[in-house]
Design a protein around this motif. Structure first.
Motif, PDB file in Angstrom:
ATOM      1  N   LEU A  27      22.997  61.683 -37.552  1.00 53.13           N
ATOM      2  CA  LEU A  27      21.950  62.364 -38.328  1.00 53.13           C
ATOM      3  C   LEU A  27      21.451  63.642 -37.654  1.00 53.13           C
ATOM      4  N   GLN A  74      16.137  55.674 -38.379  1.00 53.09           N
ATOM      5  CA  GLN A  74      17.504  55.240 -38.653  1.00 53.09           C
ATOM      6  C   GLN A  74      17.579  53.761 -38.316  1.00 53.09           C
ATOM      7  N   ARG A  76      18.499  50.925 -36.492  1.00 55.07           N
ATOM      8  CA  ARG A  76      19.074  50.928 -35.145  1.00 55.07           C
ATOM      9  C   ARG A  76      19.713  49.608 -34.750  1.00 55.07           C
ATOM     10  N   THR A  84      22.271  53.679 -42.125  1.00 55.37           N
ATOM     11  CA  THR A  84      21.246  53.882 -43.148  1.00 55.37           C
ATOM     12  C   THR A  84      20.012  54.483 -42.479  1.00 55.37           C
ATOM     13  N   PHE A  85      19.184  55.168 -43.281  1.00 56.15           N
ATOM     14  CA  PHE A  85      18.013  55.851 -42.729  1.00 56.15           C
ATOM     15  C   PHE A  85      16.987  56.071 -43.837  1.00 56.15           C
ATOM     16  N   GLN A 103      22.157  56.957 -46.698  1.00 58.26           N
ATOM     17  CA  GLN A 103      23.162  56.570 -45.711  1.00 58.26           C
ATOM     18  C   GLN A 103      23.957  57.799 -45.311  1.00 58.26           C
ATOM     19  N   CYS A 104      24.349  57.833 -44.068  1.00 57.79           N
ATOM     20  CA  CYS A 104      25.166  58.911 -43.509  1.00 57.79           C
ATOM     21  C   CYS A 104      26.629  58.469 -43.554  1.00 57.79           C
TER      22      CYS A 104
END
Length: 135
Positions: A27, A74, A76, A84-85, A103-104
């Motif tokens: 991110l 985020q 963790r 996911t964040f 989500q990244c």
């Protein structure tokens, strides 16, 4: 002959492996969307929290758009390669706040992409107008 064949198999896998390896999506950094809005996300702390700033290219107000702070987290516990964040942006130029969750991802070309959903809450003058305060 066995060593030569094994070497060729390992070499072949090494050349093909980048397509198979799961590159981690990070991110932290600068992001720009397809409308020209941009944001900067700072480094994650030990709890998976981050801060940054956002500059939108789109607004419903006539006020001058200003760089606005964001803060988020985020996931963790799940240290997967595509985390996911969620984050909140407190818009400095309007009486509204937007929350994002997403989500990244790393796409097929190795490009990092954020996929998000958002809710924008604007202030209204009375409770009767509450229905029109969230987009």
């Amino acid at each position: 002959m066995v060593h030569t064949t094994l070497f060729l198999v390992v070499l072949s896998l090494a050349l093909v492996a980048p397509g198979f390896s799961a590159r981690k999506c990070v991110l932290t950094g600068q992001w720009v969307n397809d409308l020209g809005s941009n944001m900067t996300i700072g480094a994650l702390n030990g709890k998976g929290e981050f801060t940054g700033s956002s500059h939108t290219a789109v607004t419903a107000t006539t006020n001058e758009i200003q760089l606005s702070p964001l803060q988020g987290s985020q996931h963790r516990i799940n240290q997967k390669s595509q985390p996911t964040f969620g984050f909140t942006v407190n818009w400095r130029f309007s009486d509204s706040i937007t929350v994002f969750t997403g989500q990244c991802f790393v796409d097929e070309d190795g490009k990092e992409v954020l996929k998000t959903m958002w809710l924008l809450r604007s202030r209204v003058d009375n409770i009767k107008d509450d229905w029109k305060a969230t987009r």
